[in-house]
Design a protein around this motif. Structure first.
Motif, short mmCIF file in Angstrom:
data_model
loop_
_atom_site.label_atom_id
_atom_site.label_comp_id
_atom_site.label_asym_id
_atom_site.label_seq_id
_atom_site.Cartn_x
_atom_site.Cartn_y
_atom_site.Cartn_z
N ARG A 135 0.83 -1.21 0.00
CA ARG A 135 0.00 0.00 0.00
C ARG A 135 0.86 1.25 0.00
O ARG A 135 0.50 2.28 -0.55
CB ARG A 135 -0.90 -0.01 1.23
N GLY A 136 2.01 1.16 0.68
CA GLY A 136 2.93 2.29 0.75
C GLY A 136 2.52 3.36 1.73
O GLY A 136 3.08 4.46 1.73
N GLU A 137 1.57 3.06 2.57
CA GLU A 137 1.02 4.05 3.49
C GLU A 137 0.74 3.41 4.84
O GLU A 137 0.19 2.31 4.92
CB GLU A 137 -0.27 4.63 2.92
N LEU A 138 1.12 4.12 5.90
CA LEU A 138 0.87 3.69 7.27
C LEU A 138 -0.32 4.46 7.80
O LEU A 138 -0.30 5.69 7.86
CB LEU A 138 2.10 3.97 8.13
N ILE A 139 -1.39 3.74 8.19
CA ILE A 139 -2.64 4.38 8.62
C ILE A 139 -2.72 4.36 10.14
O ILE A 139 -2.64 3.30 10.77
CB ILE A 139 -3.86 3.68 8.01
N ASN A 140 -2.91 5.54 10.70
CA ASN A 140 -2.96 5.72 12.15
C ASN A 140 -4.35 6.15 12.58
O ASN A 140 -5.02 6.94 11.90
CB ASN A 140 -1.94 6.80 12.55
N GLY A 141 -4.80 5.65 13.72
CA GLY A 141 -6.04 6.12 14.34
C GLY A 141 -5.72 6.98 15.54
O GLY A 141 -4.90 6.61 16.38
N ALA A 142 -6.35 8.17 15.63
CA ALA A 142 -6.07 9.08 16.74
C ALA A 142 -7.30 9.90 17.08
O ALA A 142 -8.09 10.24 16.20
CB ALA A 142 -4.90 10.01 16.40
N ALA A 143 -7.47 10.20 18.36
CA ALA A 143 -8.53 11.10 18.82
C ALA A 143 -7.96 12.51 18.78
O ALA A 143 -7.11 12.88 19.59
CB ALA A 143 -8.97 10.73 20.23
N LEU A 161 10.65 4.02 7.67
CA LEU A 161 10.15 2.77 7.10
C LEU A 161 9.82 2.89 5.61
O LEU A 161 9.33 1.93 5.00
CB LEU A 161 8.90 2.31 7.87
N GLY A 162 10.06 4.06 5.03
CA GLY A 162 9.79 4.26 3.62
C GLY A 162 8.32 4.30 3.27
O GLY A 162 7.92 3.86 2.18
N LEU A 163 7.51 4.85 4.18
CA LEU A 163 6.06 4.88 3.99
C LEU A 163 5.52 6.30 4.12
O LEU A 163 6.04 7.09 4.92
CB LEU A 163 5.36 3.99 5.03
N SER A 164 4.48 6.61 3.36
CA SER A 164 3.72 7.82 3.65
C SER A 164 2.82 7.50 4.84
O SER A 164 2.65 6.33 5.21
CB SER A 164 2.89 8.24 2.43
N THR A 165 2.23 8.53 5.44
CA THR A 165 1.41 8.30 6.63
C THR A 165 0.10 9.07 6.51
O THR A 165 0.02 10.11 5.87
CB THR A 165 2.13 8.75 7.91
N ARG A 166 -0.91 8.51 7.17
CA ARG A 166 -2.22 9.17 7.19
C ARG A 166 -2.87 8.89 8.55
O ARG A 166 -2.85 7.76 9.03
CB ARG A 166 -3.11 8.63 6.07
N THR A 167 -3.46 9.94 9.14
CA THR A 167 -4.17 9.79 10.40
C THR A 167 -5.65 9.99 10.18
O THR A 167 -6.07 10.96 9.55
CB THR A 167 -3.66 10.80 11.44
N GLU A 168 -6.44 9.06 10.70
CA GLU A 168 -7.89 9.16 10.65
C GLU A 168 -8.41 9.52 12.03
O GLU A 168 -8.00 8.93 13.04
CB GLU A 168 -8.50 7.84 10.18
N SER A 169 -9.33 10.48 12.09
CA SER A 169 -9.93 10.89 13.35
C SER A 169 -10.80 9.77 13.90
O SER A 169 -11.57 9.14 13.17
CB SER A 169 -10.77 12.15 13.16
N ALA A 170 -10.68 9.50 15.20
CA ALA A 170 -11.40 8.38 15.81
C ALA A 170 -11.82 8.73 17.23
O ALA A 170 -11.23 9.60 17.88
CB ALA A 170 -10.51 7.13 15.82
N VAL A 171 -12.84 8.06 17.70
CA VAL A 171 -13.18 8.11 19.12
C VAL A 171 -12.12 7.30 19.86
O VAL A 171 -11.80 6.18 19.47
CB VAL A 171 -14.58 7.53 19.38
N PHE A 172 -11.56 7.87 20.92
CA PHE A 172 -10.41 7.26 21.59
C PHE A 172 -10.66 5.80 21.96
O PHE A 172 -9.81 4.93 21.70
CB PHE A 172 -10.06 8.07 22.83
N ALA A 173 -11.81 5.51 22.55
CA ALA A 173 -12.08 4.15 23.02
C ALA A 173 -12.22 3.13 21.89
O ALA A 173 -12.16 1.94 22.12
CB ALA A 173 -13.35 4.13 23.87
#
Length: 307
Positions: free
Chosen positions: A67-75, A105-117
């Motif tokens: 995919r070339g992308e690291l997906i992060n979940g964060a509040a 790690l040679g990846l692009s990154t993306r953060t998606e807004s999430a409810v913390f729990a």
């Protein structure tokens, strides 16, 4: 065992949980969350010197590499760790750490807004990682792996000059402002019970959806004292235009960790190696120093350290 910091309370009524969730996912664009729009002090961190580490990149799971992308979940309501900037994008020192890890790690990154729990239950399916000011504790380590990268505790702030003569060690009957659903709320409930057991009034807790709202109300005199994680308190004080000051000692210092699926030990090791590279190269220190939180630095990153 201490209660997990930044975890929703089990006893919250359903109506409160629904309202909180809606505020977190939609309210991120509110003016109170766009702290940088008012202060214009969101730092620009230079990550250009970070080099890809091929040995660590090879340890990333194949689906993520492809995919070339690291997906992060964060509040995104927890400045300065993670919040919404004036351009609507996720900003904060955790977002800079994520971007730096991506470069290693040679990846692009993306953060998606999430409810913390809802972040941890979605790790490995919806999100690759969770970088959202998670405190490492035994309960979480039963379900996920965590890579240490930062250290924080509990800190307090009051109106400058401490006009109400507040002592953090004795808050019985005081108006304590904090973020709803955090460790500070549950700790305050416990301490409030201790006050009543001693025949004194309990805490008058003022729980807000965001720490910025809690800080604003302390600065405005609606609350006596802000109780939050140490980087949050330091950030609130720095951006209060002289209306807040930090008092007392930092309590219960604990490690923060990057959440990763428990069944992906090689991925966890890749993240640990990436963080260690950033520590050794000085880039991690530059990130935290830019956000005024250099004192949270670690010398060694670990996978699943004992809390």
């Amino acid at each position: 065992m201490s209660t997990p910091r930044r975890t929703l309370l089990r006893a919250l009524p359903a109506a409160v949980l629904v309202g909180t969730a809606a505020s977190v996912t939609v309210g991120c664009t509110r003016a109170s969350e766009r702290l940088d729009a008012e202060s214009n002090t969101v730092p620009e961190v230079d990550l250009s010197g970070i080099e890809r580490q091929d040995d660590l990149a090879a340890m990333v799971p194949a689906p993520i590499r492809e995919r070339g992308e690291l997906i992060n979940g964060a509040a995104l309501n927890y400045a300065p760790g993670e919040f919404v900037g004036s351009d609507g994008e996720a900003v904060g020192y955790d977002m800079d750490v994520l971007a730096a890890i991506g470069q290693v790690l040679g990846l692009s990154t993306r953060t998606e807004s999430a409810v913390f729990a809802q972040i941890i239950p979605s790790i490995g399916s919806k999100y690759d990682v969770g970088i959202s000011s998670f405190t490492i504790n035994a309960e979480r380590l039963e379900n996920v792996s965590m890579v240490s990268y930062f250290q924080a505790g509990i800190a307090y702030a009051v109106r400058t000059g401490n006009p109400y003569d507040i002592d953090p060690a004795d808050l019985c009957g005081k108006r304590v402002a904090l973020q709803v659903g955090t460790y500070q709320e549950e700790l305050s409930l416990e301490r409030s019970d201790q006050c009543r057991d001693a025949g004194r009034p309990g805490y008058d807790m003022l729980a807000y959806v965001s720490n910025s709202d809690a800080a604003t109300n302390v600065a405005g005199g609606k609350g006596d004292i802000l109780m939050a994680d140490s980087p949050v308190t330091a950030y609130a004080v720095a951006r209060s235009r002289g209306t807040l000051e930090q008092i007392g000692d930092i309590e219960e210092s604990a490690l923060n960790g990057i959440v990763v699926p428990k069944d992906q030990p090689e991925f966890a090791e890749a993240l640990r190696g990436a963080v260690q590279y950033l520590i050794d190269s000085g880039h991690l220190r530059e990130i935290f120093a830019a956000w005024g939180n250099e004192n949270g630095m670690l010398e060694r990153a670990e996978v699943d350290p004992q809390p």
